[in-house]
Scaffold this active site. Structure first.
Site, PDB file in Angstrom:
ATOM      1  CB  SER A  89      34.232  10.588  -5.793  1.00 17.42           C
ATOM      2  OG  SER A  89      33.616  11.826  -5.548  1.00 17.42           O
ATOM      3  CG  LEU A 124      29.783   5.892  -7.604  1.00 16.00           C
ATOM      4  CD1 LEU A 124      30.313   5.095  -8.793  1.00 16.00           C
ATOM      5  CD2 LEU A 124      28.324   6.244  -7.828  1.00 16.00           C
ATOM      6  N   GLY A 125      30.016   4.546  -2.998  1.00 15.94           N
ATOM      7  CA  GLY A 125      29.832   3.467  -2.027  1.00 15.94           C
ATOM      8  C   GLY A 125      30.706   2.258  -2.331  1.00 15.94           C
ATOM      9  N   GLY A 157      33.477   1.519  -0.786  1.00 20.31           N
ATOM     10  CA  GLY A 157      33.868   0.928   0.499  1.00 20.31           C
ATOM     11  C   GLY A 157      32.781   0.016   1.017  1.00 20.31           C
ATOM     12  CD  GLU A 217      37.184   1.200  -1.172  1.00 19.09           C
ATOM     13  OE1 GLU A 217      37.035   0.609  -0.079  1.00 19.09           O
ATOM     14  OE2 GLU A 217      36.713   2.327  -1.395  1.00 19.09           O
ATOM     15  CG  ASP A 219      40.873  10.359  -9.808  1.00 16.12           C
ATOM     16  OD1 ASP A 219      40.126  10.900 -10.639  1.00 16.12           O
ATOM     17  OD2 ASP A 219      40.490   9.943  -8.693  1.00 16.12           O
ATOM     18  CD  GLU A 259      45.835  13.028  -7.170  1.00 11.53           C
ATOM     19  OE1 GLU A 259      45.062  12.725  -8.103  1.00 11.53           O
ATOM     20  OE2 GLU A 259      45.625  13.961  -6.380  1.00 11.53           O
ATOM     21  CB  THR A 309      24.318   2.684 -20.407  1.00  9.82           C
ATOM     22  OG1 THR A 309      24.242   2.911 -21.814  1.00  9.82           O
ATOM     23  CG2 THR A 309      23.027   2.058 -19.916  1.00  9.82           C
ATOM     24  CB  CYS A 344      39.267  10.129  23.847  1.00  7.61           C
ATOM     25  SG  CYS A 344      41.049  10.075  23.748  1.00  7.61           S
ATOM     26  CG  HIS A 356      38.778   6.526  20.463  1.00 10.73           C
ATOM     27  ND1 HIS A 356      37.958   7.614  20.293  1.00 10.73           N
ATOM     28  CD2 HIS A 356      40.017   7.025  20.698  1.00 10.73           C
ATOM     29  CE1 HIS A 356      38.663   8.729  20.404  1.00 10.73           C
ATOM     30  NE2 HIS A 356      39.916   8.394  20.653  1.00 10.73           N
ATOM     31  CD  GLU A 403      34.893   5.864  19.243  1.00 14.41           C
ATOM     32  OE1 GLU A 403      34.848   5.451  20.420  1.00 14.41           O
ATOM     33  OE2 GLU A 403      35.604   6.832  18.881  1.00 14.41           O
TER      34      GLU A 403
HETATM   35  N1  GLN Z   1      43.174  15.820  22.758  1.00 17.49           N
HETATM   36  C1  GLN Z   1      43.158  14.796  23.754  1.00 17.49           C
HETATM   37  C2  GLN Z   1      44.502  14.088  23.878  1.00 17.49           C
HETATM   38  O1  GLN Z   1      45.298  14.170  22.984  1.00 17.49           O
HETATM   39  C3  GLN Z   1      42.064  13.779  23.464  1.00 17.49           C
HETATM   40  C4  GLN Z   1      42.287  13.015  22.211  1.00 17.49           C
HETATM   41  C5  GLN Z   1      41.053  12.300  21.740  1.00 17.49           C
HETATM   42  O2  GLN Z   1      39.957  12.605  22.183  1.00 17.49           O
HETATM   43  N2  GLN Z   1      41.203  11.355  20.852  1.00 17.49           N
HETATM   44  O3  GLN Z   1      44.739  13.432  24.859  1.00 17.49           O
END
Ligand code: GLN
Length: 547
Positions: free
Chosen positions: A13, A15-16, A18, A139, A146, A148, A187, A380, A519, A521
């Site tokens: 598992s 291996l990249g 994704g 993927e 496996d 499953e 191989t 958050c 979020h 990010e």
């Molecule tokens: N635990 C906090 C909430 O439920 C913050 C959740 C989070 O940071 N994603 O509001």
């Protein structure tokens, strides 16, 4: 009708798969095709929402509010295509759907079996949206063999068989181990893995072989012969210093060409790789370095904050600097001065999280960043901690806290500046929740709009006053404390469109202190760094110049 590429893995598992899938998606886009990537996971959890980030890495939230596997984050970062609820499924969800249908009587009393009922359910999932894109990349999690995973392998076999010839191909990732004693690549594990795949009726069209050493032409020919794959379709995959090299690296070794050949798409459209050339150029020509402390709880497993680490890298690329992110466990300074641990960092990031453990340390980190005028980004839970910090240390609410901690401890110890949200508006719908719903799938999840205050730092950072970001939380900053906090300088600079839910706070007298309830990010990409991360890193660069 989309063409399908099924991506499977063998030998070991991690291996990249994704990354290879995401890179292939990016390369097909570079050739002018539209793509969608999907992940089929063999585990029995219904979704990753309740899985521990310690074990499974972060939960990636989609715009339409699904809690999915972190691989969908890779897919989005490489293709820019927003993932959807219907891009990820687990065995657990498949079985749940089948059993719900059985209970409803949809199968008219028939005996329910893995073949055809479970496999049909998987095939129905695969077909969703197949008229929307040129290529669907699916993927399969885990490795061939496996227990499953078997229903998934059987389903993709059937699926390819039912489609017109040439509409589906199989790409298999394996490992070529290197034996130092005899200085050779072996191989045999690859041969066995392909044999296993063929025994269940799947013959790979493209073999991607991970290897730490160059694969000699002789070995490549041998793999092709023994695995019944064309030599040009045996693609070497060498280790990379950055995941963002993957599209260019895979292009150089002919992955996209091999895939197009397997579909007999000829002549293949020429690729436009400028986006990835620019990404590489930025990565390879960083000038200087900034140090960012990520003060959190799940610090042992970097995957727990995968998207944050990536978004910081993107922020660095936007500013042409390297970002050295260091994970600091907030529990170390629960009752102590954080200075010895935070001194020397150019910025502090407090990420999301759940539960009370470690929060006192995060509150101390927020205080430290505020007082020392070090850039702070609270995400958050990180925003909630910044609000509690201001309430305690600026507004005089000594026992300010979050209801989350009281719920957990089963008592009332805090003034709930952060409270449990029981109803909110999404689009035109009122959504209601009870405290007892405190399990998976009961959060404010997915994309919500926010309005930003004119003239605020965030409005400048985003370059607009209307934004849409993804949420995943139960608790919310209580508007009742707004006036008190704003008097002390903590401005509520982003609000939900109905003005009821604080989305962003910032400290007026601070060069860069922002807390966001969502979020950011999750939406950052290497070729389009998120504005908050780009500007956070810019502020860190400025701090680094001062010291
Ligand atoms: N635990 C906090 C909430 O439920 C913050 C959740 C989070 O940071 N994603 O509001």
């Amino acid at each position: 009708m989309a063409r399908y590429v099924f991506i499977t893995g063998g030998v070991v598992s991690s291996l990249g798969k994704g990354l290879a899938s995401a890179a292939l998606g990016a390369l097909l886009q570079a050739r002018g095709f539209t793509v969608r990537l999907r992940k089929l996971d063999p585990y029995l959890n219904v979704d990753p929402g309740t899985m521990s980030p310690f074990e499974h890495g972060e939960v990636f939230v989609t715009d339409d509010g699904a809690e999915t596997d972190l691989d969908l984050g890779h897919y989005e970062r490489f293709t820019g295509v927003p993932a959807r609820k219907t891009d990820s499924i687990s065995s657990g969800r498949i079985y749940m759907n089948v059993l719900e249908k059985e209970r409803r009587g949809d199968y008219l009393g028939k005996t329910i079996q893995v073949i055809p009922h479970v496999t049909n359910e998987i095939k129905d999932f695969l077909r969703i949206g197949d008229d929307e894109v040129d290529f669907m990349l699916c993927e399969i999690g885990g490795t061939v063999g496996d227990i499953e995973g078997l229903p998934f392998f059987e389903a993709i076999r059937q699926f390819a068989q039912e489609r017109p010839r040439g509409q589906c191909i199989f790409m298999h990732l394996t490992l070529l181990p290197y034996l130092a004693a005899s200085s050779e690549l072996k191989t045999k594990p690859t041969q066995h893995s392909v044999k296993e795949l063929r025994s269940i009726g799947i013959a790979p069209d493209v073999l991607v072989c991970r290897s730490e050493h160059p694969i000699p032409e002789k070995e490549r020919a041998k793999i092709a012969l023994f695995c019944n794959v064309r030599p040009e379709a045996v693609i070497p995959a060498y280790d990379l210093t950055s995941i963002y090299e993957a599209p260019m690296a895979y292009h150089r070794v002919g992955l996209d060409q091999a895939v197009l050949d397997a579909f007999m798409i000829s002549p293949a459209p020429r690729p436009d790789l400028r986006r990835w050339e620019d990404v590489m150029e930025r990565l390879n020509h960083a000038e200087g370095e900034v140090r960012v402390a990520i003060v959190g709880k799940y610090t042992q497993l970097e995957d727990a904050y995968k998207s944050i680490a990536e978004a910081l890298t993107h922020g660095g690329m936007a500013n042409r600097v390297r970002v050295r992110a260091e994970w600091i466990d907030s529990e170390i300074f629960e009752d102590a001065d954080p200075s010895p641990h935070l001194e020397g960092f150019h910025a502090i990031l407090v990420p999301g999280g759940f539960g009370e453990r470690g929060t006192e340390g995060k509150i101390r980190a927020a205080k430290w960043a505020r007082e020392k005028k070090i850039p702070y980004l609270g995400i958050c839970l990180g925003m909630q901690m910044a609000v509690i910090e201001a309430a305690r240390n600026m507004a005089g609410l000594k026992d300010a806290g979050s209801e989350e901690f009281d719920h957990e401890a089963g008592g009332k110890r805090f003034t709930p500046v952060v409270y449990h949200l029981k109803e909110w508006v999404q689009g035109n719908h009122l959504i209601e929740r009870k405290v007892e719903d405190d399990k998976g799938g009961t959060m404010r999840l997915g994309a919500y709009d926010a309005h930003l205050a004119e003239g605020s730092l965030v409005a400048r950072v985003y370059g607009t006053t209307r934004i849409e970001e993804r949420h995943r939380h139960r608790y919310e900053v209580d508007l009742a404390y707004r006036d008190k906090l704003e008097e002390c300088g903590l401005k509520f600079s982003g609000m939900s469109p109905d003005g009821r839910l604080p989305e962003i706070v910032e400290h007026a007298g601070h060069p860069w202190f922002i807390g966001v309830q969502f979020h950011p990010e999750l939406k950052s990409k290497p070729f389009a760094p998120h504005p908050l991360f780009a500007d956070f890193v810019r502020a860190a660069v400025e701090t680094s110049r001062l010291v």
